[in-house]
Design a protein around this motif. Structure first.
Motif, PDB file in Angstrom:
ATOM      1  N   ILE A   8       0.837  -1.197   0.000  1.00 32.32           N
ATOM      2  CA  ILE A   8       0.000   0.000   0.000  1.00 32.32           C
ATOM      3  C   ILE A   8       0.873   1.249   0.000  1.00 32.32           C
ATOM      4  CG2 ILE A   8      -1.662   1.336   1.359  1.00 32.32           C
ATOM      5  CD1 ILE A   8      -2.821  -1.397   2.278  1.00 32.32           C
ATOM      6  N   GLU A   9       1.923   1.259   0.809  1.00 31.05           N
ATOM      7  CA  GLU A   9       2.825   2.405   0.868  1.00 31.05           C
ATOM      8  C   GLU A   9       3.506   2.654  -0.473  1.00 31.05           C
ATOM      9  OE1 GLU A   9       3.196   4.662   3.259  1.00 31.05           O
ATOM     10  OE2 GLU A   9       1.609   3.591   4.306  1.00 31.05           O
ATOM     11  N   ILE A  10       3.890   1.576  -1.147  1.00 25.88           N
ATOM     12  CA  ILE A  10       4.517   1.714  -2.465  1.00 25.88           C
ATOM     13  C   ILE A  10       3.535   2.342  -3.448  1.00 25.88           C
ATOM     14  CG2 ILE A  10       5.402   0.413  -4.448  1.00 25.88           C
ATOM     15  CD1 ILE A  10       6.641  -1.538  -2.364  1.00 25.88           C
ATOM     16  N   GLN A  11       2.290   1.876  -3.435  1.00 21.48           N
ATOM     17  CA  GLN A  11       1.279   2.428  -4.331  1.00 21.48           C
ATOM     18  C   GLN A  11       1.024   3.905  -4.029  1.00 21.48           C
ATOM     19  OE1 GLN A  11      -2.019  -0.431  -3.954  1.00 21.48           O
ATOM     20  NE2 GLN A  11      -1.945  -0.486  -6.180  1.00 21.48           N
ATOM     21  N   ILE A  12       0.922   4.236  -2.751  1.00 23.29           N
ATOM     22  CA  ILE A  12       0.673   5.623  -2.370  1.00 23.29           C
ATOM     23  C   ILE A  12       1.814   6.515  -2.848  1.00 23.29           C
ATOM     24  CG2 ILE A  12       0.525   7.197  -0.400  1.00 23.29           C
ATOM     25  CD1 ILE A  12      -1.184   5.065   0.985  1.00 23.29           C
ATOM     26  N   GLN A  13       3.033   6.045  -2.715  1.00 19.85           N
ATOM     27  CA  GLN A  13       4.174   6.844  -3.166  1.00 19.85           C
ATOM     28  C   GLN A  13       4.122   7.046  -4.681  1.00 19.85           C
ATOM     29  OE1 GLN A  13       6.342   8.475  -1.116  1.00 19.85           O
ATOM     30  NE2 GLN A  13       6.778   9.476  -3.054  1.00 19.85           N
ATOM     31  N   GLN A  14       3.688   6.022  -5.411  1.00 19.08           N
ATOM     32  CA  GLN A  14       3.552   6.155  -6.861  1.00 19.08           C
ATOM     33  C   GLN A  14       2.495   7.206  -7.208  1.00 19.08           C
ATOM     34  OE1 GLN A  14       2.679   2.095  -7.918  1.00 19.08           O
ATOM     35  NE2 GLN A  14       4.830   1.613  -8.306  1.00 19.08           N
ATOM     36  N   VAL A  15       1.397   7.207  -6.461  1.00 20.68           N
ATOM     37  CA  VAL A  15       0.338   8.191  -6.694  1.00 20.68           C
ATOM     38  C   VAL A  15       0.857   9.594  -6.397  1.00 20.68           C
ATOM     39  CG1 VAL A  15      -1.941   8.983  -5.973  1.00 20.68           C
ATOM     40  CG2 VAL A  15      -1.516   6.552  -6.213  1.00 20.68           C
ATOM     41  N   VAL A  36      -6.052   3.215  -5.158  1.00 21.41           N
ATOM     42  CA  VAL A  36      -5.670   3.589  -3.794  1.00 21.41           C
ATOM     43  C   VAL A  36      -6.856   4.299  -3.162  1.00 21.41           C
ATOM     44  CG1 VAL A  36      -4.133   5.078  -2.455  1.00 21.41           C
ATOM     45  CG2 VAL A  36      -3.237   3.781  -4.361  1.00 21.41           C
ATOM     46  N   ASN A  37      -7.062   4.062  -1.874  1.00 25.12           N
ATOM     47  CA  ASN A  37      -8.153   4.694  -1.160  1.00 25.12           C
ATOM     48  C   ASN A  37      -7.956   6.205  -1.151  1.00 25.12           C
ATOM     49  OD1 ASN A  37      -9.510   5.866   1.264  1.00 25.12           O
ATOM     50  ND2 ASN A  37     -10.270   3.769   1.424  1.00 25.12           N
ATOM     51  N   LYS A  38      -8.956   6.916  -1.638  1.00 21.97           N
ATOM     52  CA  LYS A  38      -8.892   8.378  -1.770  1.00 21.97           C
ATOM     53  C   LYS A  38      -8.703   9.054  -0.410  1.00 21.97           C
ATOM     54  CE  LYS A  38     -12.860  10.268  -2.612  1.00 21.97           C
ATOM     55  NZ  LYS A  38     -14.077  10.766  -3.246  1.00 21.97           N
ATOM     56  N   SER A  39      -9.375   8.585   0.608  1.00 20.70           N
ATOM     57  CA  SER A  39      -9.257   9.183   1.934  1.00 20.70           C
ATOM     58  C   SER A  39      -7.864   9.013   2.495  1.00 20.70           C
ATOM     59  CB  SER A  39     -10.278   8.552   2.890  1.00 20.70           C
ATOM     60  OG  SER A  39     -11.580   8.773   2.442  1.00 20.70           O
ATOM     61  N   ARG A  40      -7.314   7.843   2.328  1.00 25.10           N
ATOM     62  CA  ARG A  40      -5.951   7.588   2.809  1.00 25.10           C
ATOM     63  C   ARG A  40      -4.964   8.501   2.089  1.00 25.10           C
ATOM     64  NH1 ARG A  40      -3.852   1.589   3.123  1.00 25.10           N
ATOM     65  NH2 ARG A  40      -5.139   1.669   4.968  1.00 25.10           N
ATOM     66  N   LEU A  41      -5.176   8.669   0.813  1.00 26.34           N
ATOM     67  CA  LEU A  41      -4.285   9.510   0.024  1.00 26.34           C
ATOM     68  C   LEU A  41      -4.384  10.973   0.455  1.00 26.34           C
ATOM     69  CD1 LEU A  41      -2.279   9.698  -2.286  1.00 26.34           C
ATOM     70  CD2 LEU A  41      -4.219   9.896  -3.842  1.00 26.34           C
ATOM     71  N   ARG A  42      -5.585  11.460   0.713  1.00 30.47           N
ATOM     72  CA  ARG A  42      -5.765  12.850   1.152  1.00 30.47           C
ATOM     73  C   ARG A  42      -5.076  13.110   2.487  1.00 30.47           C
ATOM     74  NH1 ARG A  42      -9.269  16.027  -1.628  1.00 30.47           N
ATOM     75  NH2 ARG A  42     -10.683  14.983  -3.042  1.00 30.47           N
ATOM     76  N   ARG A  43      -5.033  12.121   3.366  1.00 28.58           N
ATOM     77  CA  ARG A  43      -4.357  12.293   4.657  1.00 28.58           C
ATOM     78  C   ARG A  43      -2.853  12.462   4.480  1.00 28.58           C
ATOM     79  NH1 ARG A  43      -8.104   8.084   6.375  1.00 28.58           N
ATOM     80  NH2 ARG A  43      -6.417   6.580   6.053  1.00 28.58           N
ATOM     81  N   ARG A  44      -2.318  12.021   3.360  1.00 32.00           N
ATOM     82  CA  ARG A  44      -0.885  12.160   3.111  1.00 32.00           C
ATOM     83  C   ARG A  44      -0.569  13.550   2.649  1.00 32.00           C
ATOM     84  NH1 ARG A  44       1.678   7.168   3.379  1.00 32.00           N
ATOM     85  NH2 ARG A  44       0.287   6.072   4.737  1.00 32.00           N
TER      86      ARG A  44
END
Length: 44
Positions: A8-15, A36-44
């Motif tokens: 998941i962390e790898i995917q988020i970093q790619q996004v 990737v979960n939109k909410s999780r991404l927004r928190r980053r």
């Protein structure tokens, strides 16, 4: 099978990398493209 936290962390970093390259970032659209979960991404 659920993804591991590392996957998941790898995917988020790619996004995040993709969003930083966009002139007008669209978080929701990019999150869907990378599955990737939109909410999780927004928190980053």
């Amino acid at each position: 099978m659920p993804k591991s936290n590392k996957e998941i962390e790898i995917q988020i970093q790619q996004v995040i990398d993709s969003l930083s390259e966009q002139s007008k970032p669209n978080i929701a659209k990019t999150a869907r493209e990378f599955a990737v979960n939109k909410s999780r991404l927004r928190r980053r």
